[in-house]
Structures are given as C-alpha cells and as structure tokens.
Design a protein around this motif. Structure first.
Motif, PDB file in Angstrom:
ATOM      1  N   LEU A  93      39.295   9.714  17.288  1.00 49.64           N
ATOM      2  CA  LEU A  93      39.575  10.216  16.043  1.00 49.64           C
ATOM      3  C   LEU A  93      38.331  10.976  15.541  1.00 49.64           C
ATOM      4  CD1 LEU A  93      41.585   7.352  14.420  1.00 49.64           C
ATOM      5  CD2 LEU A  93      42.607   9.571  15.609  1.00 49.64           C
ATOM      6  N   VAL A  94      37.058  10.469  15.728  1.00 47.75           N
ATOM      7  CA  VAL A  94      36.107  11.376  15.065  1.00 47.75           C
ATOM      8  C   VAL A  94      35.977  12.378  15.747  1.00 47.75           C
ATOM      9  CG1 VAL A  94      33.423  11.396  14.740  1.00 47.75           C
ATOM     10  CG2 VAL A  94      34.694   9.185  14.297  1.00 47.75           C
ATOM     11  N   LEU A  95      35.892  12.737  17.259  1.00 48.37           N
ATOM     12  CA  LEU A  95      35.762  13.921  17.984  1.00 48.37           C
ATOM     13  C   LEU A  95      36.967  14.722  17.795  1.00 48.37           C
ATOM     14  CD1 LEU A  95      34.588  12.171  21.385  1.00 48.37           C
ATOM     15  CD2 LEU A  95      32.936  13.348  19.597  1.00 48.37           C
ATOM     16  N   LEU A  96      38.165  14.130  17.607  1.00 48.67           N
ATOM     17  CA  LEU A  96      39.289  14.976  17.584  1.00 48.67           C
ATOM     18  C   LEU A  96      39.043  15.601  16.075  1.00 48.67           C
ATOM     19  CD1 LEU A  96      42.155  12.796  18.673  1.00 48.67           C
ATOM     20  CD2 LEU A  96      41.523  14.822  19.577  1.00 48.67           C
ATOM     21  N   ARG A  97      38.436  15.399  15.014  1.00 48.02           N
ATOM     22  CA  ARG A  97      38.420  15.827  13.761  1.00 48.02           C
ATOM     23  C   ARG A  97      37.417  17.025  13.806  1.00 48.02           C
ATOM     24  NH1 ARG A  97      35.211  16.746   9.405  1.00 48.02           N
ATOM     25  NH2 ARG A  97      36.463  16.490   7.285  1.00 48.02           N
ATOM     26  N   GLU A  98      36.430  16.896  14.545  1.00 44.92           N
ATOM     27  CA  GLU A  98      35.531  17.926  14.811  1.00 44.92           C
ATOM     28  C   GLU A  98      35.927  19.115  15.519  1.00 44.92           C
ATOM     29  OE1 GLU A  98      30.902  18.432  16.278  1.00 44.92           O
ATOM     30  OE2 GLU A  98      31.764  16.456  16.302  1.00 44.92           O
ATOM     31  N   LEU A  99      37.071  18.803  16.472  1.00 36.86           N
ATOM     32  CA  LEU A  99      37.793  20.004  17.126  1.00 36.86           C
ATOM     33  C   LEU A  99      38.776  20.631  16.244  1.00 36.86           C
ATOM     34  CD1 LEU A  99      38.204  18.055  20.532  1.00 36.86           C
ATOM     35  CD2 LEU A  99      36.976  20.112  20.273  1.00 36.86           C
ATOM     36  N   LEU A 100      38.987  19.861  15.297  1.00 37.13           N
ATOM     37  CA  LEU A 100      40.157  20.546  14.363  1.00 37.13           C
ATOM     38  C   LEU A 100      39.659  21.676  13.648  1.00 37.13           C
ATOM     39  CD1 LEU A 100      43.221  19.768  14.046  1.00 37.13           C
ATOM     40  CD2 LEU A 100      42.591  18.209  11.938  1.00 37.13           C
ATOM     41  N   SER A 105      46.044  20.470  11.467  1.00 30.07           N
ATOM     42  CA  SER A 105      46.464  19.160  11.192  1.00 30.07           C
ATOM     43  C   SER A 105      46.417  18.381  12.297  1.00 30.07           C
ATOM     44  CB  SER A 105      47.849  19.345  10.502  1.00 30.07           C
ATOM     45  OG  SER A 105      48.752  19.945  11.435  1.00 30.07           O
ATOM     46  N   ILE A 106      46.769  16.778  12.160  1.00 27.31           N
ATOM     47  CA  ILE A 106      46.894  16.111  13.380  1.00 27.31           C
ATOM     48  C   ILE A 106      48.052  15.213  13.198  1.00 27.31           C
ATOM     49  CG2 ILE A 106      45.091  14.596  12.169  1.00 27.31           C
ATOM     50  CD1 ILE A 106      44.363  13.501  15.093  1.00 27.31           C
ATOM     51  N   TRP A 107      48.581  14.950  14.051  1.00 24.93           N
ATOM     52  CA  TRP A 107      50.121  14.210  14.036  1.00 24.93           C
ATOM     53  C   TRP A 107      49.808  12.950  15.211  1.00 24.93           C
ATOM     54  CZ3 TRP A 107      54.279  16.653  11.732  1.00 24.93           C
ATOM     55  CH2 TRP A 107      54.061  17.905  11.032  1.00 24.93           C
ATOM     56  N   VAL A 108      50.094  11.930  14.819  1.00 27.43           N
ATOM     57  CA  VAL A 108      49.863  10.662  15.534  1.00 27.43           C
ATOM     58  C   VAL A 108      51.001   9.708  15.510  1.00 27.43           C
ATOM     59  CG1 VAL A 108      48.370   8.530  16.121  1.00 27.43           C
ATOM     60  CG2 VAL A 108      47.353  10.919  15.170  1.00 27.43           C
ATOM     61  N   VAL A 120      44.501   3.077   7.533  1.00 27.03           N
ATOM     62  CA  VAL A 120      43.402   3.015   6.912  1.00 27.03           C
ATOM     63  C   VAL A 120      42.147   3.716   7.611  1.00 27.03           C
ATOM     64  CG1 VAL A 120      41.824   1.239   5.767  1.00 27.03           C
ATOM     65  CG2 VAL A 120      44.373   1.039   5.569  1.00 27.03           C
ATOM     66  N   LEU A 121      42.489   3.650   8.873  1.00 26.36           N
ATOM     67  CA  LEU A 121      41.394   4.116   9.889  1.00 26.36           C
ATOM     68  C   LEU A 121      41.104   5.678   9.732  1.00 26.36           C
ATOM     69  CD1 LEU A 121      39.158   3.410  11.937  1.00 26.36           C
ATOM     70  CD2 LEU A 121      40.983   3.667  13.657  1.00 26.36           C
ATOM     71  N   MET A 122      42.360   6.113   9.619  1.00 24.81           N
ATOM     72  CA  MET A 122      42.285   7.847   9.507  1.00 24.81           C
ATOM     73  C   MET A 122      41.988   8.175   8.030  1.00 24.81           C
ATOM     74  SD  MET A 122      45.775   8.620  11.923  1.00 24.81           S
ATOM     75  CE  MET A 122      45.034  10.509  11.714  1.00 24.81           C
ATOM     76  N   ASP A 123      42.236   7.274   7.091  1.00 24.73           N
ATOM     77  CA  ASP A 123      41.787   7.739   5.995  1.00 24.73           C
ATOM     78  C   ASP A 123      40.361   7.535   5.734  1.00 24.73           C
ATOM     79  OD1 ASP A 123      44.313   7.798   4.588  1.00 24.73           O
ATOM     80  OD2 ASP A 123      44.070   5.667   3.598  1.00 24.73           O
ATOM     81  N   GLU A 124      39.643   6.743   6.651  1.00 25.43           N
ATOM     82  CA  GLU A 124      38.273   6.653   6.600  1.00 25.43           C
ATOM     83  C   GLU A 124      37.606   7.948   7.452  1.00 25.43           C
ATOM     84  OE1 GLU A 124      34.634   4.029   8.732  1.00 25.43           O
ATOM     85  OE2 GLU A 124      36.444   3.162   8.005  1.00 25.43           O
ATOM     86  N   VAL A 125      38.357   8.441   8.340  1.00 23.32           N
ATOM     87  CA  VAL A 125      37.870   9.551   9.312  1.00 23.32           C
ATOM     88  C   VAL A 125      38.223  11.007   8.881  1.00 23.32           C
ATOM     89  CG1 VAL A 125      37.964  10.629  11.669  1.00 23.32           C
ATOM     90  CG2 VAL A 125      37.642   8.058  11.267  1.00 23.32           C
ATOM     91  N   PHE A 126      39.419  11.131   8.222  1.00 18.67           N
ATOM     92  CA  PHE A 126      39.821  12.499   7.907  1.00 18.67           C
ATOM     93  C   PHE A 126      39.918  12.587   6.246  1.00 18.67           C
ATOM     94  CE2 PHE A 126      41.634  11.888  12.060  1.00 18.67           C
ATOM     95  CZ  PHE A 126      41.520  13.355  12.657  1.00 18.67           C
ATOM     96  N   ILE A 157      55.163   8.619  12.542  1.00 15.79           N
ATOM     97  CA  ILE A 157      54.148   9.780  12.771  1.00 15.79           C
ATOM     98  C   ILE A 157      53.293   9.948  11.600  1.00 15.79           C
ATOM     99  CG2 ILE A 157      53.933  12.380  13.366  1.00 15.79           C
ATOM    100  CD1 ILE A 157      56.954  12.292  14.666  1.00 15.79           C
ATOM    101  N   LEU A 158      51.986   9.640  11.681  1.00 12.96           N
ATOM    102  CA  LEU A 158      51.054   9.885  10.584  1.00 12.96           C
ATOM    103  C   LEU A 158      50.608  11.420  10.742  1.00 12.96           C
ATOM    104  CD1 LEU A 158      48.883   6.363  10.667  1.00 12.96           C
ATOM    105  CD2 LEU A 158      51.122   7.097   9.515  1.00 12.96           C
ATOM    106  N   VAL A 159      50.550  12.145   9.572  1.00 13.11           N
ATOM    107  CA  VAL A 159      50.149  13.486   9.564  1.00 13.11           C
ATOM    108  C   VAL A 159      48.890  13.748   8.542  1.00 13.11           C
ATOM    109  CG1 VAL A 159      50.723  15.901   9.306  1.00 13.11           C
ATOM    110  CG2 VAL A 159      52.748  14.041  10.072  1.00 13.11           C
ATOM    111  N   TYR A 160      47.882  14.201   8.989  1.00 10.26           N
ATOM    112  CA  TYR A 160      46.730  14.483   8.344  1.00 10.26           C
ATOM    113  C   TYR A 160      46.392  15.893   8.326  1.00 10.26           C
ATOM    114  CZ  TYR A 160      45.613   9.562   7.040  1.00 10.26           C
ATOM    115  OH  TYR A 160      45.763   8.237   6.712  1.00 10.26           O
ATOM    116  N   ARG A 161      45.406  16.337   7.480  1.00  8.42           N
ATOM    117  CA  ARG A 161      45.056  17.958   7.605  1.00  8.42           C
ATOM    118  C   ARG A 161      43.669  17.654   7.664  1.00  8.42           C
ATOM    119  NH1 ARG A 161      46.291  19.314   1.173  1.00  8.42           N
ATOM    120  NH2 ARG A 161      44.705  18.013   0.210  1.00  8.42           N
ATOM    121  N   LYS A 162      43.003  18.728   8.081  1.00  6.21           N
ATOM    122  CA  LYS A 162      41.508  18.783   8.239  1.00  6.21           C
ATOM    123  C   LYS A 162      40.793  18.902   6.809  1.00  6.21           C
ATOM    124  CE  LYS A 162      37.170  19.478  10.185  1.00  6.21           C
ATOM    125  NZ  LYS A 162      37.151  20.205  11.049  1.00  6.21           N
ATOM    126  N   THR A 163      41.401  19.969   6.112  1.00  7.10           N
ATOM    127  CA  THR A 163      41.168  20.433   4.653  1.00  7.10           C
ATOM    128  C   THR A 163      42.356  21.153   4.004  1.00  7.10           C
ATOM    129  OG1 THR A 163      40.707  22.738   4.831  1.00  7.10           O
ATOM    130  CG2 THR A 163      38.791  21.044   5.430  1.00  7.10           C
TER     131      THR A 163
END
Length: 507
Positions: A93-100, A105-108, A120-126, A157-163
C-alpha cells in the motif's frame, strides 16, 4: 488518529524501505507499440521497480488482494495468519500510494474477514481524510447454498483518494432510472420525479428547518413533523416556490409538498452510490462465465466480472489515463482498461501470468467480444509489452549492475533528487532542471568516451563541455565515477559532485 498495531509491524514498515530495485526485462511485445505493461513477478519487487518511472503518474489503482478467508485457493495462499496478512499488505500500500497521481484514487476489494482492519491500515497510509467510500458490491444475487448463519452476498470496495484533487465522474443514466421520470402537469421543463421534501433531523437538531409553509391552493399553514423537518431552509423553499419546483399532488390538495427533480439534469449522469447492485456492476457468476469462455476453465474461484471494473474506471478515470492492478489475477483489469481506451500496468506473480493473462490480452487485441466488448463497441487493437523481473539494479554493496543502462540509472537519479518520475527520454548528460538546479549524469560514456579519464569522470575538459553544450545559470549537481576537480573549483562553478555508486541512494 488511532493506528493499527500487529506483530512485526515495525518489520513490515522497514520492508518498504529495504525492497531492492530490480530491472524490468522485456520478454516480448504484442500488437501495436504501446506503453501498456504486463509484468510477471513478485508484486512488491515489481512496484518498487516501477517507482522511478511511474511515481505520481497512475490515475487509478484497483487491487483484489487475497481476502485471508482461512481457505486455500489454487493460485494464492489465502490462509495467512492475520498479522502476516497485514504485513503483506502494508508495504504494498505504501508503494502504491507513491505511484498514485495527486488526483488519483485507489479501489480495494475485500470482505468482512479483514475489511475493518484494512480500513484502519489504509487510514494510516492514505490519511483518514482521504477515505471516500466503502461500497457494498452485490457479488451474488441468491443466498449461498452452504450458509449456516448469515448468507454473505456482497463484497466491500474501499475507496481512497491521494489528495482532495480527485474528482469522480457521474455514471451514465440507465433506462430503469430515467423511466421513473414523468410529466403529469405538462411542465415545460420536461419530465420530473417527485422527491421527499423532508429529512430525518428533528426540530431540536435543525431549528432553522422547522418553519411553516403555506399551501397555495387551500391557504392552509403546513408545518413539518417535529421529528422530521423540511429538507431545505426557508430561503431555498422560497426559491423553489418562485421557480415552480413544488408539487402538491395531482389535485393540488396534498398537505405535504414534494420537490420536482427534473430529468434534464439527471440525464447528464447519476451520482455513484455506496450500494452497487449486480444489475449495475455484475456478479461473480458473470466473471466465471467470462473466464470459461476465454480459457475453458476458471483460473480463480471468484473472478471479478468486466462490468465491475468498467463501472470503477468510468467513475475514476478518463480515456488515456493510466490504470494499475498489482494483483492482476486472470487479467480482468487490464482487459477492461484496454477496451475502455485506458493505459494499464498489470502485475501477476503466478505462472498464469503467462498461461492466462498473456493469452487473454492477446485475445483483447484481436477483438474478442466477451464481457463489456459490445457495450463499449470494442473491435480490437492496441498492444502491450510482457516483462519479467531481472536482476537487482544494485547489489548489497551498492555496486551498479552491468545490465543497467544510462537511461535507467538516469531515471533513478532524477527520481531520488526531484521526487518526479523519469518518464522523459534520458539520452544526454543533462537530465533536467528542477527548482533552479540542473542535474547531470556521467555514466556509460554518455559523452562518447568510455575511458576512466574521459566522459564518466568530471575533469576540467568535461566540465567545460558541459558548460558549453548544456549550459545552466545556477546550481548544478553532477553524478559521475569520480571528480578530478578541487573543492574550490567546484564551489566556484556552483557544482555539487556526487560519486557513483556510493551517492546514489534510492527513495
């Protein structure tokens, strides 16, 4: 913000920094020349290999990781102990965030076995503020036959944005949705649908929404219920009255108004909702049928249908955007991206990268008509490159692999110094200028002289050539095998020298 802790979390965090950079080795190219990549190999190593070239460039990431369901699948070990599963996910997830990309957005996809921990893990990373939605996708439309307590018919499906720069698209309106709009009063603005004029708040919670409305046909003063007030302020209501957007029933005598929601605005598209029924996004049986038609077997127990991926890409991307799937499975994400005119990178470690993903994408190029092909008018075309992971770019002592070419090392140097991907054509010593500083690389005889005393070494002659051919007014950073210039000369020229390989540090 609370953080998730587990056994060996510190080791998982260190693993992100310790992942070595590997070279990508092209095994073949298929179809028309294209930037699309199919990579066979460990996805953690593959993601790190992509960083110098694609950091901040991926618009949409979709991954369907092992669910850790305490069962065994043919192609994945899906029986990982809980902390091992978290340690597997964290560095990826850390590397995926750097590529984003900043507007990406990331969909899991996940189920309830790990969904809440993953959140909770994705809250920490993203960042918790970048959480967008937890979508319930109806993966089956009938109860499972082996259920004992509750029949699970959905995945999450958990959806996060980069910013906050991310902007979602509307979904196309369906005939089922637009068919609900009528025009019983022959409104010149066209068909409309009555919407509730109240909301669930109480008068104590929203006193500004608790006010009287005059029924225009009876003159009666209408108040909302104290436990369900009007849905809009008095000012908005008055504007609705002036615009003729209030409906009092076919006889005009209703005691509660409704709001006219006109089809004209809805026809532009529908807002994505948090519940995706199988009619919108398909179900697992669709995925199995698609796999059977393509391969004659089902390579995974629950392959995702093309329709699900098409909805995600429609909401999150535009044509030409770059899509990444690092748990590619049977190749669905890459196939849908190709058909929807997106670019893609797919990573799969198993042998089925060759036996299933590769032939599937070849069939897509040839114009196969399964999945979403008819819906999007797919007739074939495009291409991709098939790559594997080669040797590490640097050994344990920091020495550069003999297989590393100038352009590859230039991308590493540029990314380390600037944080930007090395997507330009590196074919000269000047890599570029960033924030007023020029970056140069002397490697592999880029100046046409491979002698140790020549183009790979910063000498008076080489510096003169750089200043004449690639001039820059301002500070310079020069990477090379060694420098023959003294500190005073370097300072006078505004040059910071960094030695290869010792000063090449990877992010």
């Amino acid at each position: 913000m609370p953080f998730l802790d587990w056994v060996n979390k510190s080791r998982a965090k260190e693993a992100t920094r310790a992942v070595p950079y590997h070279l990508l080795q092209q095994e073949g190219a298929f179809g028309e020349p294209a930037d699309n990549l199919l990579i066979q190999g460990d996805n953690l190593l593959a993601l790190k290999a992509l960083i110098p070239f694609y950091a901040g460039r991926v618009k949409c990431i979709f991954i369907d990781p092992p669910y850790n369901t305490q069962s065994a699948f043919e192609h994945y070990d899906d029986k990982l102990e809980h902390s091992q599963w978290l340690s597997m996910m964290y560095p990826r997830l850390v590397l995926l965030r750097e590529l984003l990309a900043e507007d990406g957005s990331i969909w899991v996809t996940i189920d309830d076995n790990e969904a809440h921990y993953l959140k909770v893990l994705m809250d920490e990373v993203f960042g918790r503020a970048n959480f967008l939605c937890s979508i319930a996708w109806e993966k089956r439309y009938s109860p499972p036959p082996d259920t004992k307590d509750f029949g699970y018919v959905h995945d999450l499906i958990l959806v996060y944005r980069k910013t906050p720069a991310f902007r979602r698209n509307l979904l196309p309106s369906t005939e089922d949705q637009t068919g609900r709009y009528k025009n019983p009063d022959m409104d010149r603005r066209g068909a409309w649908k009555a919407m509730d004029y109240t909301c669930r708040f109480t008068a104590d919670e929203r006193p500004n929404l608790f006010y009287p409305i005059r029924q225009p046909n009876t003159g009666e003063e209408i108040w909302p219920k104290r436990n369900r007030v009007w849905a809009m302020s008095k000012e908005v209501h008055q504007r609705n009255e002036a615009e003729g957007r209030i409906w009092w029933g076919s006889k005009g005598l209703n005691t509660v108004p409704a709001l006219k929601n006109f089809l004209e605005g809805v026809a532009q598209g529908m807002m994505p909702m948090s519940l995706w029924k199988h009619g919108l996004a398909g179900h697992n049986q669709d995925g199995k049928r698609e796999a059977l038609a393509l391969f004659g077997d089902t390579p995974f127990s629950t392959p995702k249908p093309e329709q699900l991926l098409s909805v995600i890409l429609h909401v999150a991307t535009q044509e030409g955007d770059l899509i990444l799937d690092s748990f590619l499975g049977s190749g669905t994400t890459a196939a849908v991206a190709q058909k929807m005119k997106r670019r893609y990178i797919g990573i799969e470690m198993g042998e089925h990268a060759r036996t299933h993903c590769l032939p599937r994408l070849q069939k897509v190029i040839d114009g196969e008509q399964g999945g979403i092909s008819a819906t999007v008018g797919w007739q074939g075309g495009g291409g991709f490159r098939f790559c594997t992971l080669g040797d590490p770019a640097f050994d344990d002592h920091g020495r550069i692999s003999a297989d590393v070419k100038f352009a590859t090392l230039a991308a590493y140097v540029w990314h380390f110094e600037t944080g930007e991907p090395g997507h330009q054509a590196f074919d000269k010593p000047l890599l570029g200028v960033h924030n007023g500083t020029a970056y140069y690389l002397l490697f592999n005889g880029i100046l046409g002289d491979r002698r140790p005393a020549g183009g790979n070494v910063l000498t008076h002659a080489v510096l003169k050539a750089i200043n004449e051919v690639f001039p820059h007014v301002g500070p310079k950073v020069v990477y090379g095998e060694m420098s023959r210039l003294g500190t005073s000369r370097l300072a006078a020229e505004g040059v910071t020298f960094k030695q290869i390989p010792y000063d090449i540090k990877m992010r």
